[in-house]
Design an enzyme around this catalytic site. Sequence first.
Site, PDB file in Angstrom:
ATOM      1  N   ASP A  72       0.857  -1.193   0.000  1.00  0.00           N
ATOM      2  CA  ASP A  72       0.000   0.000   0.000  1.00  0.00           C
ATOM      3  C   ASP A  72       0.889   1.238   0.000  1.00  0.00           C
ATOM      4  O   ASP A  72       1.864   1.295   0.753  1.00  0.00           O
ATOM      5  CB  ASP A  72      -0.915   0.037   1.223  1.00  0.00           C
ATOM      6  CG  ASP A  72      -1.930   1.161   1.086  1.00  0.00           C
ATOM      7  OD1 ASP A  72      -2.889   0.978   0.318  1.00  0.00           O
ATOM      8  OD2 ASP A  72      -1.726   2.242   1.694  1.00  0.00           O
TER       9      ASP A  72
HETATM   10  N1  LIG Z   1       2.971   4.080 -12.261  1.00  0.00           N
HETATM   11  C1  LIG Z   1       2.953   4.670 -11.036  1.00  0.00           C
HETATM   12  N2  LIG Z   1       1.981   4.319 -10.142  1.00  0.00           N
HETATM   13  C2  LIG Z   1       2.039   4.931  -8.925  1.00  0.00           C
HETATM   14  C3  LIG Z   1       3.000   5.885  -8.575  1.00  0.00           C
HETATM   15  N3  LIG Z   1       2.746   6.279  -7.289  1.00  0.00           N
HETATM   16  C4  LIG Z   1       1.663   5.571  -6.860  1.00  0.00           C
HETATM   17  N4  LIG Z   1       1.261   4.747  -7.837  1.00  0.00           N
HETATM   18  C5  LIG Z   1       0.154   3.794  -7.808  1.00  0.00           C
HETATM   19  O1  LIG Z   1      -0.858   4.308  -6.973  1.00  0.00           O
HETATM   20  C6  LIG Z   1      -1.560   3.209  -6.416  1.00  0.00           C
HETATM   21  C7  LIG Z   1      -1.610   3.402  -4.909  1.00  0.00           C
HETATM   22  O2  LIG Z   1      -2.795   2.829  -4.421  1.00  0.00           O
HETATM   23  P1  LIG Z   1      -2.774   1.495  -3.538  1.00  0.00           P
HETATM   24  O3  LIG Z   1      -3.993   1.523  -2.687  1.00  0.00           O
HETATM   25  O4  LIG Z   1      -1.456   1.324  -2.870  1.00  0.00           O
HETATM   26  O5  LIG Z   1      -2.899   0.305  -4.589  1.00  0.00           O
HETATM   27  P2  LIG Z   1      -4.093   0.045  -5.607  1.00  0.00           P
HETATM   28  O6  LIG Z   1      -3.654   0.447  -6.980  1.00  0.00           O
HETATM   29  O7  LIG Z   1      -5.365   0.639  -5.098  1.00  0.00           O
HETATM   30  O8  LIG Z   1      -4.214  -1.545  -5.639  1.00  0.00           O
HETATM   31  P3  LIG Z   1      -4.370  -2.506  -4.368  1.00  0.00           P
HETATM   32  O9  LIG Z   1      -2.991  -2.916  -3.970  1.00  0.00           O
HETATM   33  O10 LIG Z   1      -5.197  -3.648  -4.894  1.00  0.00           O
HETATM   34  O11 LIG Z   1      -5.071  -1.700  -3.298  1.00  0.00           O
HETATM   35  C8  LIG Z   1      -0.793   1.925  -6.792  1.00  0.00           C
HETATM   36  O12 LIG Z   1      -1.396   1.304  -7.908  1.00  0.00           O
HETATM   37  C9  LIG Z   1       0.566   2.470  -7.169  1.00  0.00           C
HETATM   38  O13 LIG Z   1       1.243   1.639  -8.111  1.00  0.00           O
HETATM   39  C10 LIG Z   1       4.001   6.215  -9.555  1.00  0.00           C
HETATM   40  O14 LIG Z   1       4.903   7.046  -9.342  1.00  0.00           O
HETATM   41  N5  LIG Z   1       3.928   5.573 -10.742  1.00  0.00           N
END
Ligand SMILES: Nc1nc2c(ncn2[C@@H]2O[C@H](COP(=O)(O)OP(=O)(O)OP(=O)(O)O)[C@@H](O)[C@H]2O)c(=O)[nH]1
EC number: 3.6.1.9
Length: 200
Positions: A72
């Site tokens: 996360d």
């Molecule tokens: N490509 C990219 N994605 C980012 C970056 N910073 C954050 N993210 C994305 O932002 C999202 C953060 O939300 P999370 O709740 O951690 O993960 P999610 O995408 O909701 O997916 P889950 O793990 O199923 O909860 C993730 O998909 C990270 O990969 C970045 O600099 N580049």
Amino acid sequence: MTTFVLASASPARLATLRKAGIDPQVVVSGVDEDQLDGLPPIELALQLAQLKCAAVVARDDLPEGAVVLGCDSVLELDGQALGKPDDAADAINRWQAMRGRSGVLHTGHALTDTVTGKTVSKTASTIVHFADVTDAEIAAYVATGEPLYVAGAFTVDGLGGAFVTGIEGCHHNVVGVSLPLVRNLLAEIGHGWTGFWKQG
Ligand SMILES: Nc1nc2c(ncn2[C@@H]2O[C@H](COP(=O)(O)OP(=O)(O)OP(=O)(O)O)[C@@H](O)[C@H]2O)c(=O)[nH]1
């Protein structure tokens, strides 16, 4: 053969692991991320990663032997944990607050071996420096939609890349999964990183 399970819907986490030689089986956790609001950023990222990992480990449809990774990511700015923006207006407000400043991108990682039950977790943190972007640049960036789907309303490896002037710490941790940390966590529960190459 131990299967590497990624307990995340994040396309960026999946792509990062694949480029590093691991082709995980994706099992989305479905964890409600609002249940822990109010925790300090590092603790929030860690506990949400632990919840996501545990939710997938508890399923009865996993492969026989697996290691399950939950993650996360949150951006810490002024002591607050910022996940994905609520909407475009929120994304604009976030950028007006963070331009020309620095924040810390924390990614919690939780890894469990489903055979031994061994579990380890740790948060990695990367300082991110933001460019002093103009209102017009903010509007154009938010209009692309990208900021709405990522923690902190920015990407370092996508359209947001021009607005990140530098980082201190792990690049992949900003994207969503710290590869050197996962290598260390795997070793802590008795697995070697390269053993997962050429799976899938
Ligand atoms: N490509 C990219 N994605 C980012 C970056 N910073 C954050 N993210 C994305 O932002 C999202 C953060 O939300 P999370 O709740 O951690 O993960 P999610 O995408 O909701 O997916 P889950 O793990 O199923 O909860 C993730 O998909 C990270 O990969 C970045 O600099 N580049």
